[in-house]
Design a protein around this motif. Structure first.
Motif, PDB file in Angstrom:
ATOM      1  N   SER A 330       0.828  -1.207   0.000  1.00 11.45           N
ATOM      2  CA  SER A 330       0.000   0.000   0.000  1.00 11.45           C
ATOM      3  C   SER A 330       0.860   1.255   0.000  1.00 11.45           C
ATOM      4  CB  SER A 330      -0.929  -0.008   1.219  1.00 11.45           C
ATOM      5  OG  SER A 330      -1.792  -1.127   1.177  1.00 11.45           O
ATOM      6  N   LEU A 331       1.939   1.244   0.778  1.00 14.50           N
ATOM      7  CA  LEU A 331       2.843   2.392   0.790  1.00 14.50           C
ATOM      8  C   LEU A 331       3.519   2.577  -0.566  1.00 14.50           C
ATOM      9  CD1 LEU A 331       4.496   1.901   4.301  1.00 14.50           C
ATOM     10  CD2 LEU A 331       2.916   3.729   3.635  1.00 14.50           C
ATOM     11  N   LEU A 332       3.742   1.459  -1.269  1.00 18.01           N
ATOM     12  CA  LEU A 332       4.333   1.528  -2.604  1.00 18.01           C
ATOM     13  C   LEU A 332       3.444   2.317  -3.557  1.00 18.01           C
ATOM     14  CD1 LEU A 332       6.628   0.588  -4.483  1.00 18.01           C
ATOM     15  CD2 LEU A 332       5.319  -1.512  -4.887  1.00 18.01           C
ATOM     16  N   LYS A 333       2.130   2.216  -3.372  1.00 21.04           N
ATOM     17  CA  LYS A 333       1.195   2.967  -4.219  1.00 21.04           C
ATOM     18  C   LYS A 333       1.406   4.474  -4.068  1.00 21.04           C
ATOM     19  CE  LYS A 333      -2.595  -0.405  -4.329  1.00 21.04           C
ATOM     20  NZ  LYS A 333      -2.724  -0.509  -5.798  1.00 21.04           N
ATOM     21  N   LEU A 362      10.136  -3.441  -1.121  1.00 16.84           N
ATOM     22  CA  LEU A 362      11.117  -2.359  -1.015  1.00 16.84           C
ATOM     23  C   LEU A 362      12.072  -2.385  -2.208  1.00 16.84           C
ATOM     24  CD1 LEU A 362      11.940   0.008   0.705  1.00 16.84           C
ATOM     25  CD2 LEU A 362      13.285  -1.536   2.152  1.00 16.84           C
ATOM     26  N   ILE A 363      12.437  -3.575  -2.644  1.00 17.33           N
ATOM     27  CA  ILE A 363      13.293  -3.707  -3.833  1.00 17.33           C
ATOM     28  C   ILE A 363      12.575  -3.135  -5.049  1.00 17.33           C
ATOM     29  CG2 ILE A 363      14.362  -5.385  -5.407  1.00 17.33           C
ATOM     30  CD1 ILE A 363      14.670  -7.214  -2.863  1.00 17.33           C
ATOM     31  N   ASP A 364      11.292  -3.421  -5.160  1.00 14.17           N
ATOM     32  CA  ASP A 364      10.477  -2.877  -6.254  1.00 14.17           C
ATOM     33  C   ASP A 364      10.486  -1.351  -6.215  1.00 14.17           C
ATOM     34  OD1 ASP A 364       8.726  -2.586  -8.347  1.00 14.17           O
ATOM     35  OD2 ASP A 364       6.975  -3.352  -7.281  1.00 14.17           O
ATOM     36  N   VAL A 391      11.568 -15.177  -7.777  1.00 15.89           N
ATOM     37  CA  VAL A 391      11.414 -14.763  -9.170  1.00 15.89           C
ATOM     38  C   VAL A 391      11.134 -13.264  -9.243  1.00 15.89           C
ATOM     39  CG1 VAL A 391      10.031 -15.046 -11.250  1.00 15.89           C
ATOM     40  CG2 VAL A 391      10.534 -17.030  -9.814  1.00 15.89           C
ATOM     41  N   ALA A 392      10.237 -12.786  -8.370  1.00 14.41           N
ATOM     42  CA  ALA A 392       9.869 -11.373  -8.391  1.00 14.41           C
ATOM     43  C   ALA A 392      11.062 -10.476  -8.101  1.00 14.41           C
ATOM     44  CB  ALA A 392       8.749 -11.116  -7.382  1.00 14.41           C
ATOM     45  N   THR A 393      11.943 -10.911  -7.201  1.00 19.80           N
ATOM     46  CA  THR A 393      13.130 -10.117  -6.858  1.00 19.80           C
ATOM     47  C   THR A 393      13.921  -9.771  -8.107  1.00 19.80           C
ATOM     48  OG1 THR A 393      13.272 -11.383  -4.789  1.00 19.80           O
ATOM     49  CG2 THR A 393      15.161 -10.009  -5.377  1.00 19.80           C
ATOM     50  N   TRP A 394      14.241 -10.806  -8.877  1.00 14.98           N
ATOM     51  CA  TRP A 394      15.076 -10.601 -10.064  1.00 14.98           C
ATOM     52  C   TRP A 394      14.325  -9.883 -11.180  1.00 14.98           C
ATOM     53  CZ3 TRP A 394      19.569 -10.822  -8.325  1.00 14.98           C
ATOM     54  CH2 TRP A 394      19.986 -11.812  -7.433  1.00 14.98           C
ATOM     55  N   CYS A 395      13.006 -10.086 -11.238  1.00 12.83           N
ATOM     56  CA  CYS A 395      12.225  -9.387 -12.279  1.00 12.83           C
ATOM     57  C   CYS A 395      12.104  -7.900 -11.969  1.00 12.83           C
ATOM     58  CB  CYS A 395      10.857 -10.021 -12.428  1.00 12.83           C
ATOM     59  SG  CYS A 395      10.899 -11.597 -13.295  1.00 12.83           S
ATOM     60  N   HIS A 396      11.991  -7.551 -10.689  1.00 13.00           N
ATOM     61  CA  HIS A 396      12.005  -6.133 -10.317  1.00 13.00           C
ATOM     62  C   HIS A 396      13.325  -5.501 -10.773  1.00 13.00           C
ATOM     63  CE1 HIS A 396       8.357  -6.626  -8.205  1.00 13.00           C
ATOM     64  NE2 HIS A 396       8.835  -7.107  -7.079  1.00 13.00           N
ATOM     65  N   LEU A 397      14.413  -6.217 -10.505  1.00 12.41           N
ATOM     66  CA  LEU A 397      15.734  -5.700 -10.858  1.00 12.41           C
ATOM     67  C   LEU A 397      15.896  -5.619 -12.376  1.00 12.41           C
ATOM     68  CD1 LEU A 397      18.169  -4.720  -9.252  1.00 12.41           C
ATOM     69  CD2 LEU A 397      19.146  -7.018  -9.426  1.00 12.41           C
ATOM     70  N   GLU A 449       9.988  -5.035 -22.236  1.00  9.53           N
ATOM     71  CA  GLU A 449       9.583  -4.304 -21.032  1.00  9.53           C
ATOM     72  C   GLU A 449       8.169  -4.692 -20.617  1.00  9.53           C
ATOM     73  OE1 GLU A 449       9.505   0.268 -19.302  1.00  9.53           O
ATOM     74  OE2 GLU A 449       9.924  -0.109 -21.418  1.00  9.53           O
ATOM     75  N   GLU A 450       7.291  -4.892 -21.594  1.00  3.77           N
ATOM     76  CA  GLU A 450       5.907  -5.295 -21.302  1.00  3.77           C
ATOM     77  C   GLU A 450       5.874  -6.641 -20.582  1.00  3.77           C
ATOM     78  OE1 GLU A 450       2.014  -6.862 -23.799  1.00  3.77           O
ATOM     79  OE2 GLU A 450       3.387  -5.433 -24.756  1.00  3.77           O
ATOM     80  N   LEU A 451       6.686  -7.582 -21.027  1.00  4.93           N
ATOM     81  CA  LEU A 451       6.711  -8.902 -20.402  1.00  4.93           C
ATOM     82  C   LEU A 451       7.257  -8.833 -18.981  1.00  4.93           C
ATOM     83  CD1 LEU A 451       7.921 -11.035 -23.425  1.00  4.93           C
ATOM     84  CD2 LEU A 451       5.728 -11.229 -22.282  1.00  4.93           C
ATOM     85  N   ILE A 452       8.306  -8.043 -18.781  1.00 10.13           N
ATOM     86  CA  ILE A 452       8.865  -7.913 -17.440  1.00 10.13           C
ATOM     87  C   ILE A 452       7.839  -7.290 -16.500  1.00 10.13           C
ATOM     88  CG2 ILE A 452      10.602  -6.738 -16.034  1.00 10.13           C
ATOM     89  CD1 ILE A 452      12.538  -7.023 -18.349  1.00 10.13           C
ATOM     90  N   ASN A 453       7.161  -6.259 -16.975  1.00 16.78           N
ATOM     91  CA  ASN A 453       6.160  -5.602 -16.135  1.00 16.78           C
ATOM     92  C   ASN A 453       4.988  -6.518 -15.828  1.00 16.78           C
ATOM     93  OD1 ASN A 453       7.533  -3.207 -15.850  1.00 16.78           O
ATOM     94  ND2 ASN A 453       6.646  -2.265 -17.676  1.00 16.78           N
ATOM     95  N   SER A 454       4.721  -7.454 -16.735  1.00 19.62           N
ATOM     96  CA  SER A 454       3.653  -8.426 -16.455  1.00 19.62           C
ATOM     97  C   SER A 454       3.987  -9.234 -15.222  1.00 19.62           C
ATOM     98  CB  SER A 454       3.453  -9.358 -17.656  1.00 19.62           C
ATOM     99  OG  SER A 454       2.946  -8.651 -18.758  1.00 19.62           O
ATOM    100  N   VAL A 455       5.251  -9.569 -15.089  1.00 22.31           N
ATOM    101  CA  VAL A 455       5.683 -10.321 -13.911  1.00 22.31           C
ATOM    102  C   VAL A 455       5.658  -9.421 -12.676  1.00 22.31           C
ATOM    103  CG1 VAL A 455       7.557 -11.641 -12.878  1.00 22.31           C
ATOM    104  CG2 VAL A 455       7.135 -11.791 -15.325  1.00 22.31           C
ATOM    105  N   ARG A 456       6.173  -8.205 -12.823  1.00 17.46           N
ATOM    106  CA  ARG A 456       6.298  -7.309 -11.678  1.00 17.46           C
ATOM    107  C   ARG A 456       4.936  -6.869 -11.143  1.00 17.46           C
ATOM    108  NH1 ARG A 456       8.137  -2.611 -12.725  1.00 17.46           N
ATOM    109  NH2 ARG A 456       9.193  -2.200 -10.767  1.00 17.46           N
TER     110      ARG A 456
END
Length: 469
Positions: A330-333, A362-364, A391-397, A449-456
């Protein structure tokens, strides 16, 4: 062997179907072996049935042996076993146990058995199997519960004409006196976008003094929200407000708040959130409610309310990983990185079992802000502490690198993401591999970029990964 305790021709036809079912029931991939968590089920009988997870293995010999050892067979116990098998999606075994129960004259078949079999046959063989079976059921067993089960099958299959025919028969026979009949029809029409028919059914309930229940409220609210019908939402909320027994379920309040927020009606959503918060004291699912309150207040743009609810959390001691994750999300929003860092420090100081899904938020945030050095250093520190990036960690990066046009680094991050995807998600591995190919070729950067954002953002890795993003 007898399926029904009736005349011989009917027995023959029913047994013919039974044999067909037995032949078809045990041909699919085995379900994993599960053991009962329901203490009301007999540990003696169920402990023999539970390990037989292979659908190609028949239940009949085990049940026959049970009886052969001089044990009694109680219908209440068998029904509980059937429900337990259904809960673990062992539909083939559940159907066989149901059929075995009434064969050889062990226990007379009742309408409740027919209704349960309709549900199981629908799961296994679809509407054709349901209708074939129903033709063989004697008329005296076609009680309201049977027609209700049939209506459920038709509505799930989205067969409008057949659903309406069964519903009309229920009306004409005086069966349709409970909200469940209308809920099934409303749910069908809601899924198909038939807003006027949902409203018509609700009006019919009112005219016949049939009370709404939580499912009635939920499906009507969802229908109105989908149609952006604020007036309709107001009507359902007013019906909920008239409830004098406090039986409105918290999920119904969530649907109402989400509907108003979807339409941008924040002022109408806030009183609903107040009522949702009021259920924290009595609900056994208070942690879930807290997580939802964080999300909904964030969607309403009420940053101060997050602080207030967080204080409530600390007072009640309701601060599990799910609650921390919801607050960070929520804070990320709001892009409040400083606030996220403070909450993360509180979580870390608790010394809980490490869960990388919590720091992922936080990484995101760091990656979205372009603060990649901080993200890299943060991941390195957490790994030294014993954490395992997801998986999300590395996709954010990877997404952060791509925004900075650091293609080589993005490729390396995606390789790490692919390496930690469980093998069962092979299609998702292929999606990321495709993304990797786009990056390595230096073409189609927008698609990558679209595919990465789909994961993120949404989590193309399936529902089981959604909670970690």
């Amino acid at each position: 062997m007898k399926l029904f305790s009736v005349s011989s021709p009917q027995n023959a036809r029913a047994y013919s179907l039974y044999k067909q079912l037995r032949m078809q029931c045990f041909s699919n991939t085995p379900d994993p072996t599960r053991f009962s968590r329901n203490r009301s089920v007999s540990p003696s009988l169920y402990s023999r049935i539970s390990p037989l997870g292979d659908p190609n293995q028949s239940m009949a010999p085990v049940l026959d042996q049970w009886v052969g050892e001089g044990n009694s067979v109680k219908k209440s116990e068998i029904l509980r076993i059937i429900k337990e098998l259904m809960a673990y999606r062992r539909f083939k075994h559940a159907l066989e146990v149901s059929l075995w129960m009434t064969n050889e004259g062990r226990i007379p078949v009742a309408p409740v058995d027919v209704a349960m079999r309709l549900k199981l046959i629908f799961k296994l063989f679809g509407l054709e199997g349901v209708e074939d079976y129903l033709k063989k059921v004697p008329e005296h067993l076609k009680a309201p519960s049977v027609y209700l089960a049939l209506l459920n099958c038709y509505t799930v299959a989205k067969s409008v004409a057949k659903s309406e025919a069964v519903m009309q028969r229920a009306r004409d026979s005086g069966y349709a006196t409970l909200p469940i009949w209308y809920n099934l029809m409303m749910n069908l029409h809601s899924k198909l976008g038939h807003v006027e028919k949902v409203e018509h059914l609700l009006n019919e309930m009112e005219s016949k003094n049939i009370p709404c229940d939580q499912f009635t409220h939920s499906v009507c609210l969802s229908t109105c929200a989908s149609a952006s019908d604020a007036v309709g939402m107001d009507k359902i909320v007013a019906i909920m407000e008239s409830d004098k027994h406090g039986t409105v379920h918290w999920r119904t309040y969530v649907i109402a708040a989400e509907g108003y927020l979807k339409m941008g009606l924040v002022d109408k959503a806030l009183p609903i959130l107040d009522k949702l918060e009021g259920l924290l004291i009595t609900s056994k699912e208070s942690s879930v409610i807290l997580a939802l309150l964080f999300r909904l207040y964030a969607e309403a743009g009420k940053r101060d309310e997050l602080n207030r609810i967080w204080d409530v959390c600390k007072q009640k001691g309701k601060m599990g990983n799910k609650v921390y994750s919801s607050l960070l999300r929520s804070l990320l929003k709001f892009g409040d990185v400083e606030g996220m860092e403070k909450i993360y420090e509180e979580w870390e100081s608790r010394g809980s079992h490490f869960d990388f899904r919590v720091p992922n938020f936080l990484i995101d945030a760091y990656c979205r802000d372009g603060n990649l050095e901080e993200a890299e250093a943060f991941i390195a520190r957490e790994v030294l502490k014993g954490g395992n990036p997801t998986v999300a960690t590395w996709c954010h990066l990877a997404g952060g690198y791509l925004k900075k046009n650091r293609v080589t680094d993005s490729v390396e991050a995606l390789k790490k993401a692919i390496s930690v995807i469980p093998c069962k998600f092979i299609s998702q591995k292929n999606s990321l591999t495709t993304c990797l190919e786009y990056l390595e070729s230096g073409n189609c950067m927008e698609k990558a970029e679209e595919l990465i954002n789909s994961v993120r953002v949404r989590g193309i890795l399936g529902a089981s990964f959604d909670h970690e993003l």
